[in-house]
Design an enzyme around this catalytic site. Structure first.
Site, PDB file in Angstrom:
ATOM      1  N   ARG A 169      52.390  -6.773  21.759  1.00 51.11           N
ATOM      2  CA  ARG A 169      52.648  -5.648  22.652  1.00 51.11           C
ATOM      3  C   ARG A 169      52.234  -6.027  24.070  1.00 51.11           C
ATOM      4  NH1 ARG A 169      53.519  -0.211  23.043  1.00 51.11           N
ATOM      5  NH2 ARG A 169      52.380   0.929  24.644  1.00 51.11           N
TER       6      ARG A 169
ATOM      7  N   GLU B 133      61.562  -3.738  17.430  1.00 50.14           N
ATOM      8  CA  GLU B 133      60.392  -2.869  17.565  1.00 50.14           C
ATOM      9  C   GLU B 133      59.839  -2.400  16.221  1.00 50.14           C
ATOM     10  OE1 GLU B 133      59.226   1.323  19.859  1.00 50.14           O
ATOM     11  OE2 GLU B 133      61.169   0.364  20.195  1.00 50.14           O
TER      12      GLU B 133
END
Length: 207
Positions: free
Chosen positions: A73, A173
């Site tokens: 991330r 994702e």
């Protein structure tokens, strides 16, 4: 449905068929209500709404699956501020659903070019919510009226559906429910040839 980037345009063409949409919709409805699908759809944009995170958290906790061993991330300035003084062994929470990616390039791009933080979270976990897979199914199940057509669509290709799928496939994702993370190491690393050095926080989910 797991989609390769090379297959996106062909799938978008297939998805113009009402029969194809209906078959995909039946598949999606086996997992998600219409409301839940709406919540997941909204996550294609920035997830800034606190109520959205509350509903999203309830959804993804029901559908956690085995995830890649390592997720990344690229963090925002607010998250960087949250963790800047923390040391190895300390615990923190963002109090929101966090998005990670299997793509190191994607994480570095967000950190370097969008947030300007040059800071990465590297998460080791065995379960997460595969947002990329589920939202791809929802996009493919949606009627043509959900998408804009452009004058360039000479072959009848729904470009907005295609654009959405392209974005999802590239970002790869995964989501982690609201919770706590423990910092296991902090380092400076050159993670990708396209970028400079990043500050890297290795983290794990605290059960």
């Amino acid at each position: 449905m797991i989609i390769n980037l090379a297959d996106v345009e062909q799938l978008s063409i297939k998805a113009e068929s009402v029969d194809f949409q209906y078959d995909m919709y039946k598949k999606v409805c086996e997992k998600f209500t219409d409301f839940e699908q709406s919540v997941l759809w909204q996550c294609m944009e920035a997830k800034k709404n606190e109520a959205l995170h509350k509903h999203l958290n309830e959804i993804i906790k029901k559908h956690l699956t085995k995830s890649p061993y390592q997720l990344y991330r690229g963090i925002s300035k607010s998250t960087k501020e949250l963790i800047k003084d923390l040391q190895v062994g300390e615990v923190f929470s963002t109090n929101r659903v966090d998005s990670f990616t299997t793509s190191l390039h994607t994480a570095c791009s967000f950190s370097y070019a969008e947030y300007f933080t040059e800071t990465i979270l590297r998460l080791k976990t065995d379960k997460a919510f595969n947002y990329s897979d589920h939202i791809s199914d929802i996009i493919l199940s949606s009627p043509n009226t959900e998408f804009k057509y452009t004058y360039e669509d000479t072959d009848g290709l729904d470009s907005e559906r295609t654009d959405n799928l392209m974005m999802i496939v590239r970002e790869q994702e995964w989501m982690i429910p609201i919770g706590k993370y423990k910092i296991t190491s902090i380092s400076k690393e050159k993670l990708h040839d396209s970028f400079g050095t990043f500050k890297v926080y290795d983290i794990e989910v605290v059960e």
